[in-house]
Design an enzyme around this catalytic site. Structure first.
Site, PDB file in Angstrom:
ATOM      1  N   HIS A  81     120.309 -28.077  -1.475  1.00 41.04           N
ATOM      2  CA  HIS A  81     119.554 -27.500  -2.589  1.00 41.04           C
ATOM      3  C   HIS A  81     120.186 -26.253  -3.211  1.00 41.04           C
ATOM      4  CE1 HIS A  81     116.472 -30.408  -2.063  1.00 41.04           C
ATOM      5  NE2 HIS A  81     115.802 -29.813  -1.097  1.00 41.04           N
TER       6      HIS A  81
ATOM      7  N   HIS B 267     110.936 -29.453  -6.861  1.00 43.03           N
ATOM      8  CA  HIS B 267     110.648 -29.625  -5.435  1.00 43.03           C
ATOM      9  C   HIS B 267     109.165 -29.327  -5.157  1.00 43.03           C
ATOM     10  CE1 HIS B 267     111.175 -29.526  -1.095  1.00 43.03           C
ATOM     11  NE2 HIS B 267     112.438 -29.897  -1.247  1.00 43.03           N
TER      12      HIS B 267
ATOM     13  N   GLU C 239     111.033 -36.305  -5.398  1.00 42.18           N
ATOM     14  CA  GLU C 239     112.017 -35.517  -6.138  1.00 42.18           C
ATOM     15  C   GLU C 239     113.015 -36.442  -6.840  1.00 42.18           C
ATOM     16  OE1 GLU C 239     113.688 -32.579  -3.238  1.00 42.18           O
ATOM     17  OE2 GLU C 239     112.187 -33.542  -1.964  1.00 42.18           O
TER      18      GLU C 239
END
Length: 383
Positions: free
Chosen positions: A135, A209, A346
């Protein structure tokens, strides 16, 4: 309190001051967007923007990390409740390591060993998830201040956030100019549009997210909620949650959600992939043509009647079922975040795409535009 810059559009729609001092842009049918102070980060004021549509659905979004702090939508009795996990105060979001409600990037999901190559040049990123990159690294887009622009567009409240990620940030090449636009639509959708350009060949893979529990704040599990995914394949993972490169057919496996099934029906099945993820934590391959906005998922909570539909132009969706929550983190209303209390859907490029030639590319070159749209749309199913 911030005041939005007066524009012709704002004057046409009507710019007013509320009794609390918040600036409010309001249309005749009462859709609106307001802002208030949410905290301070590195000497900069942090704002929380509240978007309200004509039906009364609300979304609160911060210019820190683009975090969707709350989203309130009605159940079958018309009761508005928050359906996203998160925290009550800004400091908790600063300390958070779970990416709650945030924009993740430059690269959402994992890259094996934090390594990739572009045109023969090798790059090393932070390994912040075991041996892998996750991420965006140690300080990804979720921990950055974004420049906000609030407006009403065609009667719908919209928040545009802009951030320029400098060359070398978190190890990624090139200056990446990113704009993420949230719109609360008339048909009760949270629409998220992503746009990015670069001055040097780089990677770009952005997502939202959010942790969802559409049963509302009193619901402590998503296992009875029913899910349908328009996905014929998923990407199996190794012991470190990196895709093996295989695109596996879901037929005959616990990963087949092509017809509606309760999430908990097969989550603890004797399946090697479920054991690695401690449940579902896998990327699914979305059917249909990439670049076209198409249905991906439908989530239904029988108790509240709420339905969440997911649409996207992207190629993959990571389905995660809160397998690593242990109750130690405390969320809104002093409630512990317990095992499988929420789920993530996601939309993204596939994990570790730079290291798999058969995966859709996440490379962005100068002159190209990264662009995609995702919509989380809410409705109610009567008994």
């Amino acid at each position: 309190m911030k005041c939005f810059k007066t524009t012709l559009l704002a004057m046409t729609l009507g710019l007013i001051m509320t009794t609390t001092g918040m600036t409010s842009i309001t249309t005749a049918n009462e859709a609106s967007i307001t802002d208030r102070s949410f905290g301070t980060f590195e000497g900069q004021p942090v704002s929380l923007f509240k978007l309200i549509n004509q039906s009364g659905m609300t979304a609160e979004i911060s210019d820190y990390g683009g975090i969707v702090v709350s989203l309130k939508t009605a159940d079958r009795n018309g009761k508005l409740e928050d359906v996203v996990l998160g925290y009550d105060d800004f400091k908790a979001y600063q300390d958070d390591q779970g990416f709650f409600g945030a924009i993740t990037g430059r690269y959402a999901n994992r890259i094996a060993k934090g390594q990739f190559s572009i045109d023969g040049d090798s790059y090393q990123l932070a390994t912040n998830n075991g041996p892998n990159h996750l991420h965006g690294g140690n300080r990804g887009f979720n921990k950055r201040m974004w420049k906000p622009t609030a407006r009403m567009l065609d009667g719908q409240p919209q928040l545009q956030l802009q951030y320029t990620s400098p060359d070398g940030e978190e190890g990624f090449p090139g200056n990446l100019n990113v704009t993420v636009t949230y719109t609360l639509t008339e048909d009760n959708g949270l629409q998220i549009h992503y746009h990015a350009t670069t001055d040097q060949t780089t990677l770009c893979n952005l997502t939202h997210h959010g942790y969802w529990n559409i049963g509302g704040p009193t619901s402590t599990s998503i296992l009875d909620q029913e899910l349908q995914l328009d996905c014929d394949q998923f990407t199996p993972i190794d012991e470190t949650s990196i895709p093996t490169g295989e695109l596996r057919d879901v037929t005959g496996t616990p990963f087949d959600f092509r017809t509606t099934k309760a999430i908990g029906e097969r989550i603890d099945a004797d399946n090697p992939q479920l054991k690695i993820g401690r449940g579902y934590d896998h990327n699914f391959v979305i059917n249909g043509d990439a670049g076209t906005l198409r249905p991906v998922a439908r989530l239904h909570d029988k108790k509240s009647g709420r339905v969440m539909e997911l649409l996207t132009t992207d190629v993959g969706v990571q389905f995660y079922t809160g397998n690593f929550f242990d109750g130690k983190a405390i969320g809104k209303n002093n409630s512990p975040m317990t095992h499988r209390i929420a789920l993530c859907l996601e939309c993204q490029r596939f994990p570790d795409s730079p290291n798999h030639a058969n995966f859709p590319s996440a490379t962005l070159r100068p002159g190209e535009v990264y662009e995609k749209t995702t919509v989380y749309r809410f409705s109610v199913e009567k008994r």
